[in-house]
Structures are given as structure tokens and as C-alpha cells.
Design an enzyme around this catalytic site. Structure first.
Site, mmCIF file in Angstrom:
data_model
loop_
_atom_site.group_PDB
_atom_site.id
_atom_site.type_symbol
_atom_site.label_atom_id
_atom_site.label_comp_id
_atom_site.label_asym_id
_atom_site.label_seq_id
_atom_site.Cartn_x
_atom_site.Cartn_y
_atom_site.Cartn_z
ATOM 1 N N SER A 108 -7.035 31.393 54.227
ATOM 2 C CA SER A 108 -6.714 29.967 54.189
ATOM 3 C C SER A 108 -5.639 29.847 55.301
ATOM 4 O O SER A 108 -5.255 30.177 56.169
ATOM 5 C CB SER A 108 -6.763 29.338 52.945
ATOM 6 O OG SER A 108 -6.446 27.952 53.089
ATOM 7 N N ASP A 247 -5.434 24.102 59.191
ATOM 8 C CA ASP A 247 -5.201 25.402 58.663
ATOM 9 C C ASP A 247 -6.097 26.665 59.110
ATOM 10 O O ASP A 247 -7.125 26.169 59.756
ATOM 11 C CB ASP A 247 -4.666 25.384 57.231
ATOM 12 C CG ASP A 247 -6.034 25.521 56.324
ATOM 13 O OD1 ASP A 247 -6.972 24.812 56.962
ATOM 14 O OD2 ASP A 247 -6.054 25.784 55.204
ATOM 15 N N ASP A 249 -8.566 28.115 58.230
ATOM 16 C CA ASP A 249 -10.106 27.992 57.876
ATOM 17 C C ASP A 249 -10.649 26.400 57.907
ATOM 18 O O ASP A 249 -11.610 26.153 57.531
ATOM 19 C CB ASP A 249 -10.376 28.720 56.215
ATOM 20 C CG ASP A 249 -9.945 27.906 55.224
ATOM 21 O OD1 ASP A 249 -8.850 27.343 55.261
ATOM 22 O OD2 ASP A 249 -10.565 28.146 54.186
ATOM 23 N N ASP A 251 -9.992 23.829 56.322
ATOM 24 C CA ASP A 251 -10.261 22.819 54.974
ATOM 25 C C ASP A 251 -9.037 21.957 54.659
ATOM 26 O O ASP A 251 -9.239 21.284 53.856
ATOM 27 C CB ASP A 251 -10.736 23.686 53.815
ATOM 28 C CG ASP A 251 -9.828 24.663 53.290
ATOM 29 O OD1 ASP A 251 -8.726 24.670 53.781
ATOM 30 O OD2 ASP A 251 -10.118 25.352 52.457
#
Length: 457
Positions: A108, A247, A249, A251
Site C-alpha cells: 500500500s 497511494d 495500490d 485504494d
């Protein structure tokens, strides 16, 4: 429930090369997950289960992907590889392609030296605790390979990004477009670098894509949703109407107005909720977390909307949303969930929801955010020494009690351990910025001293 051995609040995460983020563990994890999932799909084992694997742009993703693929194949499970793709895209494609489960290889917002492995169910939601527990139990068993004729096969999903781009566009009203909007998109050198810019461009916006050149090592490096100063600079430099930062990834979402002012998840969730209310969508309230700002809660209350606070972590927000049958939830860190559009938090979809609100109400991001006055918050991360039980510290308990009394009605404090890193997060929120900062600093120093004293004895 038994204590988790490997799974945290958001899958399994750590430093690459250190247990559990090693090729050996990923191989065993793939096998264990494959065994559990194969039983869930068909107890007779007559049909292959199928698992979708996506990843962000970290160089270590290749290593972990190969190990997971081998483990799943050894368990007799077919593998479908998407390549770099946002976490919510993997959730969507797992559901759309009718796969048994989805796996995302990502840490992440963390630096490239970390990585993680998280799972989605066939419905595109986080795995139930019982399934994660079953996988952990299977990890304790000796690995053995199925016969050669039962091995899982592997395919590459070549149109994965295109499918997800069309899905995102489909959540935006057909009668609207983004023509005339100049938008900076900070991709954090992450998984959305080839997805977020096309979504906005194909909806008509003039897109300035920045931090969209991943090299395996630069993900989240001074850019993205956790380093928003870069977005502010880029919006002003390009004289854009607004900017959005994802960010690694994709999400999480943060946004900037034309002046470069940053708006976090609380403000963006308010704008979305207020727009749903305006359109007559039934939303008794929204789900936030213990970190949600008091100013956000007060703005919701003025509109007759309730804020329910969940534990920190999008899985806990999701749990409360499902329990209540509500549609909207999120965290001030930028995880925003619109359950009428997707089964998980999605930065791109949340940005489109905000843009819809601005266009239909004919207001700027700055104007839409005026109804929310956030209380100043100070967040300090204190590294935790292994073995120190901060919950049992008498000194820390006394310091916390004294500070709570000092703040009174002027603020609140929160201590919580990170679910993904060995950190104790100290958050103080107060009407006055100086009070919030000095209180958080004092408590953080007290924690360090207590930890030093109690681990030395």
C-alpha cells in the site's frame, strides 16, 4: 478468536527478505491458501479453483508473485496473473471473472522495501476471519504437491487494466463529462500509473499525470496520498482546477483544490455523503473510525447524518457498513468506500464521486468543503520495542488519564498500535493547534521514557 499468527488488519505485511515476506513463506502461503480455497470451491476436488493475482509496482512483486503461483499450482489451483493493478481492481476482477479468490501483492503506502500479501473473497471483499484462520492452520502442515495431472495452470489476463478502466468509467453518469477540467493525477509511481490517467482522460478531462513512471524502487517516494506537498506543488505549477493523489495500490485518495490546499478523507467523504443526500439516496449516516475528525462529525450532524466510529482499518469500516446496511464509509487517511459502486475502498471511484458532486452542484472543491471545519490533529508514530506491552504500562496509563483530564471538552486523544508496522500511534485532536501539538509531543515522549524504563528492568 485465536490470536492471528500472520494476518494483520490488512493481510500479511513486512520488510522484504524478513519473515514472513520471503519466497519460502510465499510459496507455502500459496499452497496453504490453495488447499483451503480448493476445499471451499469443491470439496470433492473435481474442479480446479481459480485465483487472480495482481500486484503493485515494487520490484519484489515479481519474486512474491512467482512463489505464490508455484504454491497455488502445487495445491492444484489455477492462477490468473494481471500484472500491476490497483488493489480495488483485483477485487473487481475477482468478482467479474468469477474467480475463487483474489490476491494482491502490495504494501500500500509503505516504501518499496516493504511488501505484503492480501486476499479477496470471490465476492471481492476481504476474506472472512474464519478463512484466514483456516489458511494459518494449513500453514502448519507439511507441503506436498498434487499429482502432475492435477497441477494448477497459469494464464495472463492481458486485458485486466482495460476492463477496470471501463468499470471505473461506468460509475460516472453517462450524461456528465469532465470536459473543461484540468486535473493533476499523482499516481505515486504505483499500480494506478496506467489506469487512473486514462479513466479521467476518456471522461474528457485534460490530465496531467505525475509520479507515473515506476521503476520498482520509487513507489510512494515523496509522492502520493501520504506525501501531499508534491500534489500541491504540481496543481499550482500546472494551474490545474484540482488534483488527486493516490497511494501505491490506489485504494487511498487525497485531493487538492486550485490553490493547492489538501482535503483528506473526512472532507471528501462529507462531500460524497452530502451529494448522496442531495440526490435523495437514503443514507442515515456514514461509518468512520476512531480517527475521524470531530469537525467532520459535527458537519454531518448539522445535515442530520450520524457518524458511527469503527476501529481503525478499512475492514472494520466495512464490517459496520454491512451490519448497518449503509452505503458510505471511510477513513481520514483516504480509504473511502461507496458500497453502491464497489465491494471495497477505491481511490479512483471516490474521486469520480467527488467530481460528480462538484459538476452537478456547479461548485469548486474549495466551495464544497466549506461546510467542514476540521479540528487540528497531531499524529506521532512511536516505534515499539519488541515485547513491550504498552497496554499494561502503569506509567503510560497514568499519563493518558492525566492528559484526558487536561483536554476535557477541548479535545480528545487516541492511542493505538498500527496493524501493519511496529508503531504506536499517538493522536491528539483539539480546538487549538498548539494544544494538540504540545499534548501529542508530551505523550509521545512519555511513551518513549516508559518503554525505556520498563524494557531495561
Amino acid at each position: 478468536m485465536a490470536k492471528r499468527r500472520y494476518f494483520g488488519t490488512d493481510g500479511i505485511r513486512g520488510r522484504v527478505g524478513a519473515t514472513p515476506i520471503t519466497p519460502e513463506f510465499a510459496l507455502k502461503l500459496g499452497w496453504a491458501a490453495g488447499r483451503v480455497l480448493a476445499r471451499a470451491v469443491d470439496p470433492r476436488g473435481a474442479d480446479h479453483a481459480g485465483v487472480l493475482i495482481g500486484k503493485d509496482t515494487r520490484s519484489s512483486g515479481y519474486l512474491l508473485e512467482a512463489a505464490l503461483e508455484a504454491g497455488l499450482s502445487a495445491a492444484g489451483v489455477d492462477v490468473y496473473l494481471t500484472g500491476p493493478l490497483p488493489t480495488p481492481a483485483v477485487a473487481y476482477l475477482t468478482r467479474a471473472l468469477r474467480r475463487s479468490a483474489g490476491i494482491v501483492i502490495s504494501a500500500s503506502h509503505n516504501p518499496y522495501s516493504d511488501n505484503g500479501i492480501k486476499f479477496f473473497s470471490a465476492a471481492g471483499t476481504k476474506l472472512p476471519d474464519a478463512v484466514e484462520a483456516a489458511i494459518e492452520d494449513e500453514l502448519e502442515q507439511p507441503l506436498h504437491c498434487v499429482d502432475a495431472d492435477a497441477l494448477g495452470k497459469a494464464w495472463r489476463v492481458n486485458d485486466a487494466a482495460g476492463r477496470y478502466i471501463e468499470f471505473c468509467k461506468g460509475t460516472f453518469p453517462n450524461e456528465l463529462d469532465l470536459k473543461g477540467w484540468r486535473i493533476v493525477v499523482d499516481c505515486a509511481h504505483g499500480a494506478a500509473y496506467h489506469v487512473a490517467p486514462p479513466v479521467l482522460h476518456e471522461l474528457g478531462a485534460e490530465v496531467i499525470a505525475v509520479a507515473a513512471e515506476p521503476n520498482g524502487l520509487n513507489i510512494n517516494d515523496g509522492v502520493g496520498a501520504v506525501h501531499t506537498a508534491f500534489l500541491s506543488e504540481q496543481v499550482r505549477a500546472h494551474q490545474a482546477d484540482l488534483g488527486l493523489a493516490l497511494d501505491g495500490d490506489a485504494d487511498r485518495l487525497m485531493m487538492a483544490d486550485a490553490k493547492g490546499r489538501i482535503y483528506d478523507g473526512d472532507v471528501l467523504l462529507y462531500i460524497i455523503a452530502r451529494d448522496y443526500q442531495r440526490r435523495g439516496v437514503a443514507i442515515p449516516g456514514v461509518v468512520g473510525t476512531l480517527m475521524s475528525n470531530l469537525g467532520f462529525e459535527q458537519a454531518l450532524l448539522r445535515r442530520g447524518l450520524t457518524l458511527e466510529r469503527a476501529a481503525v482499518g478499512d475492514r472494520y469500516v466495512m464490517e459496520q457498513l454491512l451490519q448497518k446496511g449503509w452505503l458510505l464509509g471511510g477513513e481520514n487517511s483516504g480509504h473511502l468506500i461507496c458500497l453502491d459502486k464497489h465491494s471495497t475502498g477505491d481511490g479512483i471511484l471516490a474521486a469520480l464521486a467527488v467530481l460528480r458532486a462538484l459538476i452537478e452542484q456547479q461548485v469548486s472543491l474549495e466551495d464544497a468543503a466549506r461546510e467542514v471545519t476540521l479540528y487540528p490533529q497531531t499524529l506521532i508514530n512511536v516505534p515499539l520495542k519488541a515485547g513491550w506491552r504498552w497496554q499494561d504500562s502503569a506509567r503510560l496509563s497514568a499519563e493518558k488519564t492525566a492528559m484526558t483530564e487536561t483536554l476535557g471538552q477541548r479535545g480528545r486523544l487516541l492511542l493505538r498500535a498500527s496493524g501493519t508496522e511496529p508503531l504506536l500511534r499517538v493522536m491528539v485532536e483539539a480546538e487549538d493547534e498548539t494544544l494538540a501539538r504540545t499534548s501529542a509531543t508530551h505523550l509521545a515522549e512519555a511513551i518513549k521514557e516508559a518503554m525505556q524504563e520498563e524494557t531495561a528492568s
